[in-house]
Design a protein around this motif. Sequence first.
Motif, PDB file in Angstrom:
ATOM      1  N   TRP A  36       0.975  -1.270  -0.099  1.00 52.26           N
ATOM      2  CA  TRP A  36       0.209  -0.098  -0.001  1.00 52.26           C
ATOM      3  C   TRP A  36       0.819   1.396  -0.160  1.00 52.26           C
ATOM      4  O   TRP A  36       1.642   1.480   0.726  1.00 52.26           O
ATOM      5  CB  TRP A  36      -0.798  -0.071   1.126  1.00 52.26           C
ATOM      6  N   PHE A  37       0.535   2.179  -1.064  1.00 45.81           N
ATOM      7  CA  PHE A  37       1.170   3.450  -0.896  1.00 45.81           C
ATOM      8  C   PHE A  37       0.088   4.400  -0.588  1.00 45.81           C
ATOM      9  O   PHE A  37      -1.038   4.203  -0.778  1.00 45.81           O
ATOM     10  CB  PHE A  37       1.849   3.695  -2.357  1.00 45.81           C
ATOM     11  N   ARG A  38       0.634   5.589  -0.194  1.00 44.40           N
ATOM     12  CA  ARG A  38      -0.501   6.793   0.024  1.00 44.40           C
ATOM     13  C   ARG A  38       0.314   8.241  -0.626  1.00 44.40           C
ATOM     14  O   ARG A  38       1.500   8.211  -0.528  1.00 44.40           O
ATOM     15  CB  ARG A  38      -0.943   6.805   1.340  1.00 44.40           C
ATOM     16  N   GLN A  39      -0.746   8.925  -0.974  1.00 38.90           N
ATOM     17  CA  GLN A  39      -0.265  10.299  -1.219  1.00 38.90           C
ATOM     18  C   GLN A  39      -1.256  11.202  -0.969  1.00 38.90           C
ATOM     19  O   GLN A  39      -2.428  11.023  -1.124  1.00 38.90           O
ATOM     20  CB  GLN A  39      -0.161  10.277  -2.799  1.00 38.90           C
ATOM     21  N   ALA A  40      -0.798  12.152  -0.259  1.00 35.83           N
ATOM     22  CA  ALA A  40      -1.492  13.428   0.351  1.00 35.83           C
ATOM     23  C   ALA A  40      -1.337  14.576  -0.701  1.00 35.83           C
ATOM     24  O   ALA A  40      -0.237  14.791  -1.247  1.00 35.83           O
ATOM     25  CB  ALA A  40      -1.453  13.736   1.641  1.00 35.83           C
ATOM     26  N   PRO A  41      -2.329  15.406  -0.817  1.00 34.79           N
ATOM     27  CA  PRO A  41      -1.992  16.595  -1.733  1.00 34.79           C
ATOM     28  C   PRO A  41      -0.802  17.266  -1.390  1.00 34.79           C
ATOM     29  O   PRO A  41      -0.612  17.524  -0.038  1.00 34.79           O
ATOM     30  CB  PRO A  41      -3.144  17.408  -1.362  1.00 34.79           C
ATOM     31  N   GLY A  42       0.125  17.576  -2.156  1.00 31.92           N
ATOM     32  CA  GLY A  42       1.334  18.221  -1.989  1.00 31.92           C
ATOM     33  C   GLY A  42       2.454  17.782  -1.430  1.00 31.92           C
ATOM     34  O   GLY A  42       3.433  18.238  -1.220  1.00 31.92           O
ATOM     35  N   LYS A  43       2.233  16.387  -0.917  1.00 28.24           N
ATOM     36  CA  LYS A  43       3.220  15.444  -0.489  1.00 28.24           C
ATOM     37  C   LYS A  43       3.544  14.403  -1.661  1.00 28.24           C
ATOM     38  O   LYS A  43       2.945  14.020  -2.479  1.00 28.24           O
ATOM     39  CB  LYS A  43       2.834  14.740   0.826  1.00 28.24           C
ATOM     40  N   GLU A  44       5.036  13.821  -1.249  1.00 28.13           N
ATOM     41  CA  GLU A  44       5.297  12.770  -1.996  1.00 28.13           C
ATOM     42  C   GLU A  44       4.484  11.379  -1.594  1.00 28.13           C
ATOM     43  O   GLU A  44       4.179  11.099  -0.422  1.00 28.13           O
ATOM     44  CB  GLU A  44       6.832  12.710  -1.723  1.00 28.13           C
ATOM     45  N   ASN A  83      -4.846   1.241  12.702  1.00 24.63           N
ATOM     46  CA  ASN A  83      -5.411   1.722  14.090  1.00 24.63           C
ATOM     47  C   ASN A  83      -4.761   3.218  14.489  1.00 24.63           C
ATOM     48  O   ASN A  83      -3.793   3.489  13.786  1.00 24.63           O
ATOM     49  CB  ASN A  83      -5.156   0.798  15.093  1.00 24.63           C
ATOM     50  N   SER A  84      -5.444   3.576  15.347  1.00 27.73           N
ATOM     51  CA  SER A  84      -5.052   4.850  16.026  1.00 27.73           C
ATOM     52  C   SER A  84      -4.726   5.863  14.785  1.00 27.73           C
ATOM     53  O   SER A  84      -3.634   6.633  14.982  1.00 27.73           O
ATOM     54  CB  SER A  84      -3.654   4.537  16.939  1.00 27.73           C
ATOM     55  N   LEU A  85      -5.670   6.163  14.058  1.00 24.87           N
ATOM     56  CA  LEU A  85      -5.400   7.072  12.926  1.00 24.87           C
ATOM     57  C   LEU A  85      -5.155   8.358  13.422  1.00 24.87           C
ATOM     58  O   LEU A  85      -5.670   8.890  14.479  1.00 24.87           O
ATOM     59  CB  LEU A  85      -6.467   6.776  11.948  1.00 24.87           C
ATOM     60  N   LYS A  86      -4.358   9.210  12.594  1.00 24.95           N
ATOM     61  CA  LYS A  86      -4.235  10.594  12.921  1.00 24.95           C
ATOM     62  C   LYS A  86      -4.512  11.556  11.713  1.00 24.95           C
ATOM     63  O   LYS A  86      -4.646  10.833  10.591  1.00 24.95           O
ATOM     64  CB  LYS A  86      -2.739  10.479  12.907  1.00 24.95           C
ATOM     65  N   PRO A  87      -4.879  12.458  11.790  1.00 28.27           N
ATOM     66  CA  PRO A  87      -5.173  13.323  10.778  1.00 28.27           C
ATOM     67  C   PRO A  87      -4.155  13.361   9.513  1.00 28.27           C
ATOM     68  O   PRO A  87      -4.379  13.558   8.281  1.00 28.27           O
ATOM     69  CB  PRO A  87      -5.487  14.976  11.162  1.00 28.27           C
ATOM     70  N   GLU A  88      -2.731  13.245  10.141  1.00 30.19           N
ATOM     71  CA  GLU A  88      -1.634  13.297   8.985  1.00 30.19           C
ATOM     72  C   GLU A  88      -1.856  11.848   8.143  1.00 30.19           C
ATOM     73  O   GLU A  88      -1.194  11.579   7.215  1.00 30.19           O
ATOM     74  CB  GLU A  88      -0.274  13.417   9.563  1.00 30.19           C
ATOM     75  N   ASP A  89      -2.731  10.821   8.317  1.00 32.64           N
ATOM     76  CA  ASP A  89      -2.898   9.753   7.741  1.00 32.64           C
ATOM     77  C   ASP A  89      -3.762   9.818   6.425  1.00 32.64           C
ATOM     78  O   ASP A  89      -3.910   9.207   5.720  1.00 32.64           O
ATOM     79  CB  ASP A  89      -3.363   8.504   8.528  1.00 32.64           C
ATOM     80  N   THR A  90      -4.302  10.965   6.382  1.00 36.31           N
ATOM     81  CA  THR A  90      -5.194  11.197   5.442  1.00 36.31           C
ATOM     82  C   THR A  90      -4.642  11.375   3.997  1.00 36.31           C
ATOM     83  O   THR A  90      -3.591  12.119   3.869  1.00 36.31           O
ATOM     84  CB  THR A  90      -5.722  12.670   5.819  1.00 36.31           C
ATOM     85  N   ALA A  91      -5.086  10.609   3.146  1.00 34.31           N
ATOM     86  CA  ALA A  91      -4.483  10.474   1.860  1.00 34.31           C
ATOM     87  C   ALA A  91      -5.320   9.476   0.873  1.00 34.31           C
ATOM     88  O   ALA A  91      -5.944   9.054   1.386  1.00 34.31           O
ATOM     89  CB  ALA A  91      -2.898   9.881   1.947  1.00 34.31           C
ATOM     90  N   GLN A 114      -9.710   6.721  -1.033  1.00 37.39           N
ATOM     91  CA  GLN A 114      -9.520   8.266  -0.083  1.00 37.39           C
ATOM     92  C   GLN A 114      -9.782   7.627   1.382  1.00 37.39           C
ATOM     93  O   GLN A 114     -10.723   6.989   1.746  1.00 37.39           O
ATOM     94  CB  GLN A 114     -10.454   9.247  -0.476  1.00 37.39           C
ATOM     95  N   VAL A 115      -8.898   8.092   2.228  1.00 33.15           N
ATOM     96  CA  VAL A 115      -9.011   8.067   3.801  1.00 33.15           C
ATOM     97  C   VAL A 115      -8.864   9.438   4.032  1.00 33.15           C
ATOM     98  O   VAL A 115      -7.796   9.968   3.781  1.00 33.15           O
ATOM     99  CB  VAL A 115      -7.912   6.977   4.322  1.00 33.15           C
ATOM    100  N   THR A 116      -9.906   9.686   5.029  1.00 32.67           N
ATOM    101  CA  THR A 116      -9.732  10.998   5.637  1.00 32.67           C
ATOM    102  C   THR A 116      -9.849  10.912   7.091  1.00 32.67           C
ATOM    103  O   THR A 116     -10.837  10.115   7.685  1.00 32.67           O
ATOM    104  CB  THR A 116     -10.811  12.029   4.986  1.00 32.67           C
ATOM    105  N   VAL A 117      -9.043  11.318   7.875  1.00 34.48           N
ATOM    106  CA  VAL A 117      -9.013  11.463   9.423  1.00 34.48           C
ATOM    107  C   VAL A 117      -9.202  12.970   9.908  1.00 34.48           C
ATOM    108  O   VAL A 117      -8.496  13.692   9.610  1.00 34.48           O
ATOM    109  CB  VAL A 117      -7.831  10.756   9.856  1.00 34.48           C
ATOM    110  N   SER A 118     -10.403  13.097  10.663  1.00 39.66           N
ATOM    111  CA  SER A 118     -10.758  14.375  11.157  1.00 39.66           C
ATOM    112  C   SER A 118     -10.273  14.452  12.520  1.00 39.66           C
ATOM    113  O   SER A 118     -10.111  13.537  13.313  1.00 39.66           O
ATOM    114  CB  SER A 118     -12.275  14.422  11.088  1.00 39.66           C
ATOM    115  N   SER A 119      -9.702  15.602  12.663  1.00 39.54           N
ATOM    116  CA  SER A 119      -9.284  15.945  14.112  1.00 39.54           C
ATOM    117  C   SER A 119     -10.285  16.128  15.116  1.00 39.54           C
ATOM    118  O   SER A 119     -11.466  16.457  14.633  1.00 39.54           O
ATOM    119  CB  SER A 119      -8.334  17.104  13.880  1.00 39.54           C
TER     120      SER A 119
END
Length: 119
Positions: A36-44, A83-91, A114-119
């Motif tokens: 599994w890869f992930r990519q968030a907007p503006g990130k590698e 588990n223990s998802l964080k907003p920075e896991d959004t991608a 899409q995975v979105t983690v809200s704070s």
Amino acid sequence: QVQLVESGGGLVQAGGSLRLSCAASGRTFTTYAMGWFRQAPGKERELVAGVSSGGRSYFGESVKGRFTISRDNAKNTVYLQMNSLKPEDTAVYYCVAGPTIATIDSGSWGRGTQVTVSS
């Protein structure tokens, strides 16, 4: 080439869990490393986790201790338990199948979920 279809993404609150699934077509699933890869907007793009054909796993530093990867060869499916998802896991999370974990990005890619983690 193997075709990959991801599912299981969505919106979750910080601290929650999601499980992504990736169903693969073809008879040679057991010969592939899956990941599994992930990519968030503006990130590698980032390799989050991988599992070799022999069952050896790899995890990126940012997800160690929180994510697990598993494969069910009978179902041609790989899972990413988050588990223990964080907003920075959004991608957008992409399932990938390749020759080895080290060369996995040279193989087949799914369309992403899409995975979105809200704070």
